[in-house]
Design an enzyme around this catalytic site. Sequence first.
Site: not given
Length: 649
Positions: A166, A406, A455, A461
């Site tokens: 990310e 996750d 993701e 988020e």
Amino acid sequence: MALCLAWGASAQKEFKLASPNGKVTTEIELGQQLTYSISLDGEELMDDSPIGMTLTTGEVWGQNPKLKSQKRQKVDQMIPSPMYRASQLRDNYNALTLTFKGDYAVEFRAYDDGIAYRFTTTRKTPFIVKKDNAAFCFDDDDTVIASYVTAGKDGDFTSQFGSSFENVYSVGKIEEMNKQRLTFLPVFVDCGKDGKVCITETNLESYPGLYLLAQGDETLQGVNAPYPKTMKQGGHNMLQEPVSEGEDYIAKITGPRSFPWRIAVVAKEDKDIAASTLGYQLGEPSRVADYSWVKPGKVAWDWWNDWNISGVDFRAGINTETYKYYIDFASQKGIEYVILDEGWAVNLKADLLQIVPEIDLKGIVDYGKQKGVGIILWAGYYAFNRDMENVCKYFSDMGVKGFKIDFMDRDDQLMTEFMYRAASTCAKYHLLADFHGTYKPSGLNRTYPNVINFEGVHGLEQMKWEPATCDQMKYDVTIPYIRQLAGPMDYTQGAMLNGGIKNYHPVNTEPMSQGTRCHQLGLYVVLDSPLNMLCDSPTNYLKEPECTDFIAKIPTVWDETCILDGKVGEYIVTARRSGNTWYVGGLTNREARDLTIDLSFLSGKQMQLFKDGVNADRKGSDFKLTNERVNGRMQIHLAPGGGFAAKIQ
């Protein structure tokens, strides 16, 4: 005749493979090193780039290759793509397979939108891959758009392999790139007027993922995570398994197999890069014989809005009353699922069968069933992996519909094996799998259609903590051309508190988006997301019935998708069809923008249009809803960080 053909194949040192329309070509050379280049309309985009694989035996596939045979093939077929941006895709390519002495071959495919290659081997005895020698060579003044790994220390690449994948994008010339930091795929290269290239990979089964590292002024060198030697439970709430030491090799191979496809999507226009589906097409076909039970849809989500509901007579939080409220909201709006994010299982135990006393999980699942709402459970990687079979059977028998898994945060060979094992086990018990804390999609969603989302994205988020200096607006109009090329993404859009450009600030308990309300609505059209979350609180949605009804009713899988216009990092306009209904959505970066959109193919149809209000630049939640007929070209103004969304019937 056979002998003459075999001799000719052995002597030949250069090969050319062209796409079906003849515009995309690759030239393959068998010199001291196997190399290939890529051209578009006769202009070279990627220079001669090496292909190779070094084994621990000292063998180097691709070095001084000895050709045994060649085979050419033409394929034009339709393939099903039921949980994606179209109900079916045309798979049209020309192929060339070169088989070499040493029990290996390299297969090339030329599509109208790109070139792909992969190694295969017929070797039956186990062996070990020490290094994958992939590289991509460009001109030093080509512009690269890439996400750097944020984990670890500069220059210490071993420490950078523990990554959540990310990050926002950095833009610069190859020669200007940070040579101390890995970048993760996909990576976009702008070769100027000659065209664009976006690099990714697919069919990443039991093999480590590829990173790119700038070397010299022209080369993006492939790097892979080492095979784990030592791992230990730890990380977030003891739910991860970080690697403390790696081996001096990257993969163990047990027998004949194919290796991942390395893909270079090419096009003249940015919008044609965004339209490519090669990542899906090159994935392995479904291993699930009957996936009719897989139901895409929307999810009412608890974590982003911090369980903040109001106007009730109970304390909101991780408890049965709160989740029944979420279920009531989902049922009222026709939302298919509610997710129980982290907190429903006892913390620090890594045991999904230990449920906190505030939660009557079976009661919640049964209540959801009465209301027509399925329940999805969040699960930390370590807890899920250590007892996968029992966990899946237990909760499937209870009536749970799937897991959001996750904190994998790795893509070495053991982790890519876990992903396939988790997908297969979930499919066995008719469970959806939504992978968070994971690497980019790599064809797994074609092989296991119950893998409903991923993701690996700097999603909404991040707005709970990112400072105002973070330009999420630019990121939102970059990912459709790069990250989304690899596959769908769980970006988790849908904020009803919209900070706009000047007013945004991070808030954990009552978070907001950057940009306008219509930017959030537009994301539901622009982003591929078969399982699509409504990130905000039911309380906020119930105050906004027009926007909520639009979000709740929009499809999440499509019969047809068209990228109408766009430029990477600036704006995008996407049209999608479900049955006889079209949705059109657009986004812009921080710049206000006036667009002219050709909707002549929908002329005369009725359009419901959400567009930025006249004061949306000051108050991000300002929007205007109109109902009008489509009349050829649509003129629309987008506020800074703005967007629009239209439903056309």
